[in-house]
Design a protein around this motif. Structure first.
Motif, PDB file in Angstrom:
ATOM      1  N   PHE A 126       0.828  -1.211   0.000  1.00 22.64           N
ATOM      2  CA  PHE A 126       0.000   0.000   0.000  1.00 22.64           C
ATOM      3  C   PHE A 126       0.859   1.255   0.000  1.00 22.64           C
ATOM      4  N   HIS A 127       1.824   1.337   0.906  1.00 30.26           N
ATOM      5  CA  HIS A 127       2.619   2.556   1.035  1.00 30.26           C
ATOM      6  C   HIS A 127       3.437   2.824  -0.231  1.00 30.26           C
ATOM      7  N   ALA A 128       4.040   1.793  -0.803  1.00 31.87           N
ATOM      8  CA  ALA A 128       4.819   1.982  -2.028  1.00 31.87           C
ATOM      9  C   ALA A 128       3.922   2.398  -3.186  1.00 31.87           C
ATOM     10  N   THR A 129       2.781   1.750  -3.312  1.00 31.90           N
ATOM     11  CA  THR A 129       1.847   2.070  -4.392  1.00 31.90           C
ATOM     12  C   THR A 129       1.312   3.490  -4.251  1.00 31.90           C
ATOM     13  N   LYS A 130       0.977   3.872  -3.034  1.00 32.06           N
ATOM     14  CA  LYS A 130       0.458   5.225  -2.777  1.00 32.06           C
ATOM     15  C   LYS A 130       1.402   6.294  -3.307  1.00 32.06           C
ATOM     16  N   HIS A 131       2.693   6.105  -3.120  1.00 34.36           N
ATOM     17  CA  HIS A 131       3.660   7.117  -3.537  1.00 34.36           C
ATOM     18  C   HIS A 131       4.088   6.956  -4.994  1.00 34.36           C
ATOM     19  N   ALA A 132       3.932   5.770  -5.544  1.00 36.47           N
ATOM     20  CA  ALA A 132       4.285   5.554  -6.953  1.00 36.47           C
ATOM     21  C   ALA A 132       3.198   6.069  -7.897  1.00 36.47           C
ATOM     22  N   LEU A 133       1.945   5.981  -7.494  1.00 31.71           N
ATOM     23  CA  LEU A 133       0.845   6.316  -8.410  1.00 31.71           C
ATOM     24  C   LEU A 133       0.879   7.759  -8.919  1.00 31.71           C
ATOM     25  N   PRO A 134       1.147   8.765  -8.096  1.00 32.65           N
ATOM     26  CA  PRO A 134       1.198  10.128  -8.664  1.00 32.65           C
ATOM     27  C   PRO A 134       2.250  10.273  -9.758  1.00 32.65           C
ATOM     28  N   ILE A 135       3.379   9.604  -9.604  1.00 35.30           N
ATOM     29  CA  ILE A 135       4.432   9.653 -10.631  1.00 35.30           C
ATOM     30  C   ILE A 135       3.939   8.985 -11.911  1.00 35.30           C
ATOM     31  N   MET A 136       3.340   7.816 -11.771  1.00 37.21           N
ATOM     32  CA  MET A 136       2.857   7.069 -12.937  1.00 37.21           C
ATOM     33  C   MET A 136       1.704   7.800 -13.622  1.00 37.21           C
ATOM     34  N   LYS A 137       0.824   8.402 -12.838  1.00 35.65           N
ATOM     35  CA  LYS A 137      -0.285   9.161 -13.433  1.00 35.65           C
ATOM     36  C   LYS A 137       0.238  10.331 -14.253  1.00 35.65           C
ATOM     37  N   ALA A 138       1.254  11.012 -13.737  1.00 39.55           N
ATOM     38  CA  ALA A 138       1.834  12.141 -14.465  1.00 39.55           C
ATOM     39  C   ALA A 138       2.494  11.698 -15.764  1.00 39.55           C
ATOM     40  N   GLN A 139       3.034  10.487 -15.773  1.00 39.09           N
ATOM     41  CA  GLN A 139       3.663   9.935 -16.978  1.00 39.09           C
ATOM     42  C   GLN A 139       2.636   9.406 -17.974  1.00 39.09           C
ATOM     43  N   GLY A 140       1.434   9.079 -17.475  1.00 43.94           N
ATOM     44  CA  GLY A 140       0.406   8.479 -18.324  1.00 43.94           C
ATOM     45  C   GLY A 140       0.600   6.999 -18.549  1.00 43.94           C
ATOM     46  N   ARG A 141       1.471   6.383 -17.761  1.00 48.40           N
ATOM     47  CA  ARG A 141       1.733   4.947 -17.916  1.00 48.40           C
ATOM     48  C   ARG A 141       2.433   4.418 -16.674  1.00 48.40           C
ATOM     49  N   GLY A 142       2.085   3.210 -16.276  1.00 50.88           N
ATOM     50  CA  GLY A 142       2.764   2.567 -15.160  1.00 50.88           C
ATOM     51  C   GLY A 142       2.356   1.111 -15.054  1.00 50.88           C
ATOM     52  N   ARG A 143       3.214   0.339 -14.407  1.00 50.87           N
ATOM     53  CA  ARG A 143       2.952  -1.085 -14.196  1.00 50.87           C
ATOM     54  C   ARG A 143       3.271  -1.426 -12.748  1.00 50.87           C
ATOM     55  N   ILE A 144       2.276  -1.924 -12.032  1.00 51.72           N
ATOM     56  CA  ILE A 144       2.475  -2.365 -10.654  1.00 51.72           C
ATOM     57  C   ILE A 144       2.205  -3.863 -10.599  1.00 51.72           C
ATOM     58  N   VAL A 145       3.167  -4.601 -10.086  1.00 51.45           N
ATOM     59  CA  VAL A 145       3.036  -6.051  -9.955  1.00 51.45           C
ATOM     60  C   VAL A 145       3.264  -6.409  -8.490  1.00 51.45           C
ATOM     61  N   ASN A 146       2.262  -6.982  -7.878  1.00 49.46           N
ATOM     62  CA  ASN A 146       2.349  -7.405  -6.486  1.00 49.46           C
ATOM     63  C   ASN A 146       2.604  -8.909  -6.429  1.00 49.46           C
ATOM     64  N   ILE A 147       3.646  -9.300  -5.725  1.00 52.49           N
ATOM     65  CA  ILE A 147       3.942 -10.720  -5.595  1.00 52.49           C
ATOM     66  C   ILE A 147       3.130 -11.257  -4.425  1.00 52.49           C
ATOM     67  N   ALA A 148       2.068 -11.952  -4.751  1.00 48.52           N
ATOM     68  CA  ALA A 148       1.221 -12.565  -3.734  1.00 48.52           C
ATOM     69  C   ALA A 148       1.741 -13.985  -3.500  1.00 48.52           C
TER      70      ALA A 148
END
Length: 267
Positions: A126-148
């Motif tokens: 959660f914490h990593a995703t929370k801070h990564a999303l604004p960067i990815m949104k500004a870029q218009g692209r991002g990939r998040i992969v959670n190892i479950a």
């Protein structure tokens, strides 16, 4: 039509990547032209030696950095994401891989172990995703992969905290994917069965001594008892699924919990 997974010029953060699955995924991404920020605990000299070896083998222009964020501390996790953005100029890929395990009955489970497992295996994503999303949104692209884990879909006894955390990772993956579905960002979970990590190799030896049976029997009858194919998941198999998810080939896959478990969850 040829399928091209090349990811030249992209930047990734991989938590828990100083050994095991995370390290294997880092090597795969570096091989595809991705600059990577490693993270994790361990012997400082070994971490630096591994980082330097990965850097030496990297394609021209690819950088391999390290950040020692403690995944139980939200402020340090935020700094990890900020570090990647400051040092490498962007953030395209986040792999939330950090995880620990403890085995005990629920009524004997240490409170501090429960809190630590939930913090590292679930809350850190959660914490990593929370801070990564604004960067990815500004870029218009991002990939998040959670190892479950296969334990994000099914349960085993004496692993209540791990199973709860990994089920939480799958739910978090789905909810986040829905939120960012139109932002050019995908969010997926990989659910592996047993991988022959250094930790699992130690368990094989310990179980063999404790049970008085051969390591081969431990693998088939204990470690891989739930996996019908009786084979460990290989690092390159995990890397292949990761590359699909983070490339443009996987752009329409989001909110998925993808199993790679030798048939474990088919039963």
């Amino acid at each position: 039509m040829a399928v091209d997974f090349r990811l030249d010029g992209q930047v990734a953060v991989i938590t828990g990547s100083t050994s095991g699955i995370g390290q294997g995924m880092a090597q795969a991404l570096v091989g595809q032209g991705v600059s990577v920020v490693l993270n994790g605990f361990g012997d400082a000299a070994k971490i630096e030696a591994d980082r330097a070896a990965m850097q030496a083998a990297a394609p021209t222009g690819v950088r391999v950095l390290y950040h020692a964020a403690d995944m139980t501390k939200p402020g340090q996790i935020a700094d990890l994401i900020g570090f990647a953005h400051r040092e490498l100029g962007r953030l395209d890929i986040l792999v939330n891989n950090a995880g620990i395990q403890h085995v005990a009955a629920v009524d004997e489970f240490p409170d501090e172990k429960w809190d630590q497992i939930i913090a590292i295996n679930l809350s850190s994503a959660f914490h990593a995703t929370k801070h990564a999303l604004p960067i990815m949104k500004a870029q218009g692209r991002g990939r998040i992969v959670n190892i479950a884990s296969a334990h994000g879909l099914v349960a085993s006894p004496f692993k209540s905290a791990y199973v709860a955390a990994k089920h939480g990772v799958v739910g978090f993956t789905k909810s986040t994917a829905l939120e960012v579905a139109r932002a050019g960002i995908t969010v997926n979970a990989i659910c592996p069965g047993y991988v022959k990590t250094p930790l699992v190799e130690m368990q094989i030896g310990d179980q063999a001594r404790t049970r008085g049976i051969s390591p081969e029997r431990v693998v088939e009858e204990v470690i891989l008892a739930a996996q019908p194919n009786k084979a460990f998941v290989e690092y390159d198999q995990l890397a292949g699924l990761l590359l699909y998810l983070v490339s443009d080939v996987g752009a329409s896959t989001t909110g998925a919990a993808l199993t790679i478990d030798g048939g474990w969850t088919a039963a």
